[in-house]
Design a protein around this motif. Sequence first.
Motif, PDB file in Angstrom:
ATOM      1  N   ALA A  87     -33.748 -27.577  -7.073  1.00  0.00           N
ATOM      2  CA  ALA A  87     -33.290 -28.835  -6.487  1.00  0.00           C
ATOM      3  C   ALA A  87     -34.431 -29.843  -6.385  1.00  0.00           C
ATOM      4  N   GLN A  88     -35.637 -29.379  -6.053  1.00  0.00           N
ATOM      5  CA  GLN A  88     -36.787 -30.271  -5.988  1.00  0.00           C
ATOM      6  C   GLN A  88     -37.146 -30.805  -7.371  1.00  0.00           C
ATOM      7  N   VAL A  89     -37.065 -29.945  -8.382  1.00  0.00           N
ATOM      8  CA  VAL A  89     -37.321 -30.393  -9.750  1.00  0.00           C
ATOM      9  C   VAL A  89     -36.323 -31.470 -10.139  1.00  0.00           C
ATOM     10  N   ARG A  90     -35.071 -31.234  -9.858  1.00  0.00           N
ATOM     11  CA  ARG A  90     -34.042 -32.224 -10.170  1.00  0.00           C
ATOM     12  C   ARG A  90     -34.306 -33.525  -9.420  1.00  0.00           C
ATOM     13  N   GLY A  91     -34.737 -33.428  -8.176  1.00  0.00           N
ATOM     14  CA  GLY A  91     -35.037 -34.618  -7.395  1.00  0.00           C
ATOM     15  C   GLY A  91     -36.161 -35.435  -8.000  1.00  0.00           C
ATOM     16  N   VAL A  92     -37.196 -34.784  -8.518  1.00  0.00           N
ATOM     17  CA  VAL A  92     -38.298 -35.501  -9.166  1.00  0.00           C
ATOM     18  C   VAL A  92     -37.816 -36.160 -10.452  1.00  0.00           C
ATOM     19  N   LEU A  93     -36.984 -35.465 -11.213  1.00  0.00           N
ATOM     20  CA  LEU A  93     -36.415 -36.078 -12.421  1.00  0.00           C
ATOM     21  C   LEU A  93     -35.661 -37.357 -12.079  1.00  0.00           C
ATOM     22  N   GLU A  94     -34.910 -37.324 -10.999  1.00  0.00           N
ATOM     23  CA  GLU A  94     -34.131 -38.490 -10.588  1.00  0.00           C
ATOM     24  C   GLU A  94     -35.023 -39.585 -10.003  1.00  0.00           C
ATOM     25  N   ASP A  95     -35.876 -39.233  -9.057  1.00  0.00           N
ATOM     26  CA  ASP A  95     -36.593 -40.230  -8.273  1.00  0.00           C
ATOM     27  C   ASP A  95     -37.861 -40.733  -8.953  1.00  0.00           C
ATOM     28  N   ALA A  96     -38.642 -39.832  -9.527  1.00  0.00           N
ATOM     29  CA  ALA A  96     -39.904 -40.241 -10.140  1.00  0.00           C
ATOM     30  C   ALA A  96     -39.728 -40.739 -11.566  1.00  0.00           C
TER      31      ALA A  96
ATOM     32  N   THR B  80     -46.298 -36.588 -15.492  1.00  0.00           N
ATOM     33  CA  THR B  80     -45.730 -35.541 -16.331  1.00  0.00           C
ATOM     34  C   THR B  80     -45.079 -34.480 -15.461  1.00  0.00           C
ATOM     35  N   LEU B  81     -44.045 -33.879 -15.997  1.00  0.00           N
ATOM     36  CA  LEU B  81     -43.386 -32.742 -15.369  1.00  0.00           C
ATOM     37  C   LEU B  81     -43.347 -31.622 -16.397  1.00  0.00           C
TER      38      LEU B  81
ATOM     39  N   PHE C 282     -39.259 -26.947 -26.688  1.00  0.00           N
ATOM     40  CA  PHE C 282     -38.292 -27.889 -26.125  1.00  0.00           C
ATOM     41  C   PHE C 282     -37.024 -27.173 -25.680  1.00  0.00           C
ATOM     42  N   ARG C 283     -36.723 -26.061 -26.283  1.00  0.00           N
ATOM     43  CA  ARG C 283     -35.550 -25.277 -25.909  1.00  0.00           C
ATOM     44  C   ARG C 283     -35.841 -24.403 -24.681  1.00  0.00           C
ATOM     45  N   ASN C 284     -37.073 -23.949 -24.560  1.00  0.00           N
ATOM     46  CA  ASN C 284     -37.397 -22.918 -23.572  1.00  0.00           C
ATOM     47  C   ASN C 284     -38.027 -23.433 -22.286  1.00  0.00           C
ATOM     48  N   GLY C 285     -38.528 -24.658 -22.284  1.00  0.00           N
ATOM     49  CA  GLY C 285     -39.178 -25.174 -21.082  1.00  0.00           C
ATOM     50  C   GLY C 285     -38.865 -26.632 -20.850  1.00  0.00           C
ATOM     51  N   LEU C 286     -38.826 -27.030 -19.575  1.00  0.00           N
ATOM     52  CA  LEU C 286     -38.517 -28.398 -19.188  1.00  0.00           C
ATOM     53  C   LEU C 286     -39.772 -29.259 -19.250  1.00  0.00           C
ATOM     54  N   THR C 287     -39.651 -30.465 -19.789  1.00  0.00           N
ATOM     55  CA  THR C 287     -40.767 -31.398 -19.797  1.00  0.00           C
ATOM     56  C   THR C 287     -40.257 -32.819 -19.643  1.00  0.00           C
ATOM     57  N   ALA C 288     -41.056 -33.652 -18.992  1.00  0.00           N
ATOM     58  CA  ALA C 288     -40.753 -35.075 -18.857  1.00  0.00           C
ATOM     59  C   ALA C 288     -42.071 -35.814 -18.692  1.00  0.00           C
TER      60      ALA C 288
END
Length: 278
Positions: free
Chosen positions: A248-257, A224-225, A208-214
């Motif tokens: 920026a694309q990753v951030r966009g998916v976090l926001e939009d999806a 899943t991300l 959880f500290r080393n990689g992004l997940t959603a």
Amino acid sequence: MTTTPLTAPPTVAAYLDRIGVAPGPPDGALLARIVRAHLATIPFENLDPFTHTEPPVDGAGVAAKLVHGRRGGWCFEHNLLLHDVLKDLGYRVTPLLGRVRLGLDDDAPATVRTHRLTLVETGEGAVLADVGFGGTVPPAPMRLVEGIVQPTAHADYRFVRDGAGAWVLQRRGSAGWLAQYVVDLAPVPDADYAMGSWYLVHHPDSGFRNGLTAAYTADDHRATLDGNRYTVRRPDGRTERRELGSPAQVRGVLEDAFGIDTGAITGLEDRIRAAHFG
């Protein structure tokens, strides 16, 4: 069993409004609606530990983030929120801690108890309610009965017992039955949850500290991300995968999806770049 209060506490009313569920008597049907709507509305995400930020460990802090803010969280937050709401609605609830076994061989050593979930007593018997296990979370409360296959829209689940008598939640996948986590039914004090949260935020090997997940689970798909890999899985087996090409694309998916407000997360794109585009 008691009945739902005529006037729900403000946090409960705001939570039910956020997930789109009307209050009712505290029975199995309402619990199933709450779990289903929670999973489809409030995403699982680790942006706080990923950006080395302490997530809230108290009920008020979790509600401010997950109910009143446009954020998600991990199991310590999701299942604390669910526990507190269910208690206020009149359910008999017991907070529990489990050991995650997902991705491990059966003979792998025991893991640390770092997964929060809730035992709920309903008129239909005891169930485990879990809204904080990411992309393979059971999308319904699981009856605490050994050996009975419990189908859901996305996978079949069952409980078995291990050699020490603890309950093992398994999910049926392409390779057969796979353990998700192991849990006993001993109540856990708040201090243990705070310690588990601190451990996963600060331990250098914490995923959880080393990689992004959603993740979130809707009736017709799971999303899943994992770092820069975005995946949507359908109940009929269809899978759509997309590799994102920039922070920026990753951030966009976090926001939009996933519906996550990332505006107040300092240095997020730099952290994504360092972890997944280095």
